[in-house]
Motif scaffolding. Structure first.
Motif, PDB file in Angstrom:
ATOM      1  N   TYR A  31       0.841  -1.188   0.000  1.00  0.00           N
ATOM      2  CA  TYR A  31       0.000   0.000   0.000  1.00  0.00           C
ATOM      3  C   TYR A  31       0.883   1.248   0.000  1.00  0.00           C
ATOM      4  O   TYR A  31       2.089   1.178   0.260  1.00  0.00           O
ATOM      5  CB  TYR A  31      -0.954   0.004   1.198  1.00  0.00           C
ATOM      6  N   VAL A  32       0.274   2.389  -0.307  1.00  0.00           N
ATOM      7  CA  VAL A  32       0.976   3.668  -0.331  1.00  0.00           C
ATOM      8  C   VAL A  32       1.067   4.191   1.101  1.00  0.00           C
ATOM      9  O   VAL A  32       0.058   4.323   1.781  1.00  0.00           O
ATOM     10  CB  VAL A  32       0.238   4.689  -1.222  1.00  0.00           C
ATOM     11  N   PHE A  42       6.095   3.264  -0.575  1.00  0.00           N
ATOM     12  CA  PHE A  42       5.212   2.107  -0.510  1.00  0.00           C
ATOM     13  C   PHE A  42       5.669   1.187   0.603  1.00  0.00           C
ATOM     14  O   PHE A  42       6.867   1.098   0.890  1.00  0.00           O
ATOM     15  CB  PHE A  42       5.263   1.305  -1.824  1.00  0.00           C
ATOM     16  N   GLU A  44       5.640  -2.774   1.208  1.00  0.00           N
ATOM     17  CA  GLU A  44       5.444  -3.971   0.394  1.00  0.00           C
ATOM     18  C   GLU A  44       5.643  -5.215   1.252  1.00  0.00           C
ATOM     19  O   GLU A  44       6.567  -5.275   2.068  1.00  0.00           O
ATOM     20  CB  GLU A  44       6.467  -3.949  -0.739  1.00  0.00           C
TER      21      GLU A  44
END
Length: 67
Positions: A31-32, A42, A44
């Motif tokens: 997600y950002v 991000f 990850e």
């Protein structure tokens, strides 16, 4: 881009399809986290060769600065 609700990143994939990303938007396997004037961060989730999951932060620089 700056918006009233915060920063919005406009990203383009390899087939020239544009996406508008905001903080906390899901992206593939993460997600950002944060959008700044010159980068997107991000979070990850990946697996190593043994199958153990871990998270990492990935910072991508923006080629055109925010307006």
């Amino acid at each position: 881009m700056k918006a009233d609700t915060g920063m919005i990143a406009v990203v383009v994939n390899t087939v020239n399809k544009a996406y508008f990303l905001r903080e906390n938007d899901p992206v593939f396997n993460g997600y950002v986290v944060k959008i700044t004037g010159d980068s997107i961060i991000f979070k990850e989730t990946v697996q190593d060769r043994l199958g153990k999951s871990f998270t990492r932060e990935v910072t991508k620089k923006i080629s055109t600065s925010a307006v």
